[in-house]
Design an enzyme around this catalytic site. Structure first.
Site, PDB file in Angstrom:
ATOM      1  N   ASP A  81       0.820  -1.221   0.000  1.00 17.48           N
ATOM      2  CA  ASP A  81       0.000   0.000   0.000  1.00 17.48           C
ATOM      3  C   ASP A  81       0.848   1.263   0.000  1.00 17.48           C
ATOM      4  O   ASP A  81       2.034   1.244   0.289  1.00 17.48           O
ATOM      5  CB  ASP A  81      -0.962   0.023   1.199  1.00 17.48           C
ATOM      6  CG  ASP A  81      -0.241   0.052   2.536  1.00 17.48           C
ATOM      7  OD1 ASP A  81       0.822  -0.602   2.662  1.00 17.48           O
ATOM      8  OD2 ASP A  81      -0.726   0.725   3.462  1.00 17.48           O
ATOM      9  N   GLU A 167       0.157  -1.483   5.530  1.00 16.55           N
ATOM     10  CA  GLU A 167       1.177  -1.062   6.491  1.00 16.55           C
ATOM     11  C   GLU A 167       0.924   0.372   6.931  1.00 16.55           C
ATOM     12  O   GLU A 167       1.065   0.719   8.100  1.00 16.55           O
ATOM     13  CB  GLU A 167       2.566  -1.165   5.845  1.00 16.55           C
ATOM     14  CG  GLU A 167       3.730  -0.931   6.795  1.00 16.55           C
ATOM     15  CD  GLU A 167       4.222   0.514   6.854  1.00 16.55           C
ATOM     16  OE1 GLU A 167       5.040   0.817   7.727  1.00 16.55           O
ATOM     17  OE2 GLU A 167       3.771   1.360   6.048  1.00 16.55           O
TER      18      GLU A 167
HETATM   19 ZN   LIG Z   1       6.685   2.292   3.979  1.00 13.32          ZN
END
Ligand SMILES: [Zn+2]
Length: 406
Positions: A81, A167
């Site tokens: 992401d 994340e």
């Molecule tokens: Zn990163």
């Protein structure tokens, strides 16, 4: 090395911005698109046990070179992401040979002037989106390294690869099963300047302090009203004034007021607490509790209450038990022509969470800069070196014993 860039350009063209509070993992469809793309590329390269979990994590393995079967298993991890601080849609990545001065980013009015990279080739955007080097530089480097290993260019032990979703919204390791992954040790490729090695991060906690006031018509408030907002302000004033992010650097921690709301009857303050030392974090929590208890003594029980919960821990305690991880990363950086530099993480990483889940996992630089904004860029030469550094890491892991010497 054109394959590295080709991959990078392909990955940044997929919008993988993660989104908070969707209740889904991955939180956005683009992450699955990129996950599937990586899955088929890994299969085409000849990786084995290539699979995508129900939560969108891509796992794959590279079998060891003959004779390296007993080496410790090395894990390489990057995230799918991009940050939601800037758009990741229609990224128009472009190569620029940087000769100094300012580089205009399209017609956006934004520019960069990274004088320390004169003579290098940069990948920039048109200034309307982020680039996504965080963390697609890491993904492209791991994929290119995997390709080299699978072609037999480097002697290596077993390698496990993981690409994780979400994340950036702090959910990167929620569904990460370290047993299923299968590595003994791992590195995340998710840092900035190539050659940086990070394994020291904050210990972190979040606190909500609630205040109970006494609300009454202001006309008849004399001697009766207790304004909860005044209690909240008094609480905040009791904290050390300059123990805040804007006055802290290096190994200093802080109290950060992240939110406040209230009326006469009720008020609430939200803080995050950060400290590199575990004791330091405990002292910070104790200070909040002490102020709360002093206020309850002064104004009566139930006036203030603290709810404090731990968020993540410094991985340094874990990594200290396996210092060879840092030693061989430094050696691999040097061999790749990079200057190894140990940097502090004034935040947390997926690697910190994984380290405490039993998978020691420092973080490595990938050659990207200005993350989470439209001026993000990557330095091609650094990406190439970071990629070679991963190959050298794989090579030196093959020479380690299963329980490496401390
Ligand atoms: Zn990163």
């Amino acid at each position: 090395m054109h394959r590295l860039l080709e991959r990078f350009f392909r990955y940044v063209s997929v919008d993988t911005q993660s989104a908070e509070d969707t209740g889904r993992t991955p939180s956005s469809a683009g992450q699955s698109v990129l996950g599937e793309m990586l899955q088929s590329e890994l299969l085409a390269m000849g990786a084995i046990r290539v699979r995508r979990t129900a939560f969108g994590i891509v796992f794959a393995e590279i079998p060891p070179s003959p004779g390296c079967e007993t080496a410790p298993v090395l894990g390489l991890i990057a995230h799918l992401d991009t940050s939601n601080a800037a758009s990741g849609k229609n990224v128009r990545a472009k190569l620029v040979h940087y000769t100094g001065g300012t580089v205009k980013l399209g017609e956006s009015g934004r520019f960069i002037a990274p004088e320390e990279h004169v003579g290098k080739t940069l990948v920039v955007t048109d200034g309307t989106t982020l680039l996504g080097a965080d963390d697609k530089a890491g993904i492209a480097e791991i994929m290119t390294c995997a390709d080299a290993l699978l072609r037999g260019e480097v002697r290596h032990g077993k390698i496990c690869i993981a690409f994780t979703p979400d994340e950036e919204i702090g959910e990167g390791t929620d569904h990460f099963d370290t047993g299923e992954f299968g590595a003994d040790y791992a590195y995340t490729a998710d840092g900035g300047r190539a050659g940086t090695i990070e394994y020291q991060n904050f210990n972190a906690a979040g606190a909500v302090i609630r205040f109970q006031g006494i609300s009454i018509h202001p006309g008849s408030a004399f001697g009766k009203m207790r304004n909860a907002q005044h209690l909240a302000m008094a609480f905040h004033r009791t904290l050390p004034e300059k123990d805040t992010p804007e006055y802290s650097s290096g190994r200093e921690g802080f109290f950060h007021l992240t939110g406040m709301k209230g009326d006469t009857g009720h008020a609430e303050l939200r803080y995050i607490l950060r400290d590199f030392e575990p004791d330091g974090l405990e002292k910070r929590k104790a200070l909040l509790r002490k102020i709360v208890s002093d206020m309850n003594c002064q104004y009566g029980a139930g006036t203030a209450a603290a709810e404090i919960r731990d968020q993540y821990r410094n991985m340094e305690e874990v990594i200290r038990e396996c210092p060879f991880l840092i030693r061989i990363a430094e050696a691999a950086a040097k061999k790749a022509g990079l200057k190894p530099e140990i940097e502090l993480i004034r935040g947390g990483t997926d690697g910190a969470m994984l380290s405490w889940k039993g998978l020691p996992c420092p973080n490595l630089g990938t050659g990207g800069y200005n993350y989470h904004g439209e001026t993000e860029f990557a330095v091609v030469e650094e990406m190439e070196s970071a990629c070679r550094m991963l190959e050298f890491l794989a090579e030196s892991f093959a020479r380690q014993r299963k329980t490496p010497e401390k």
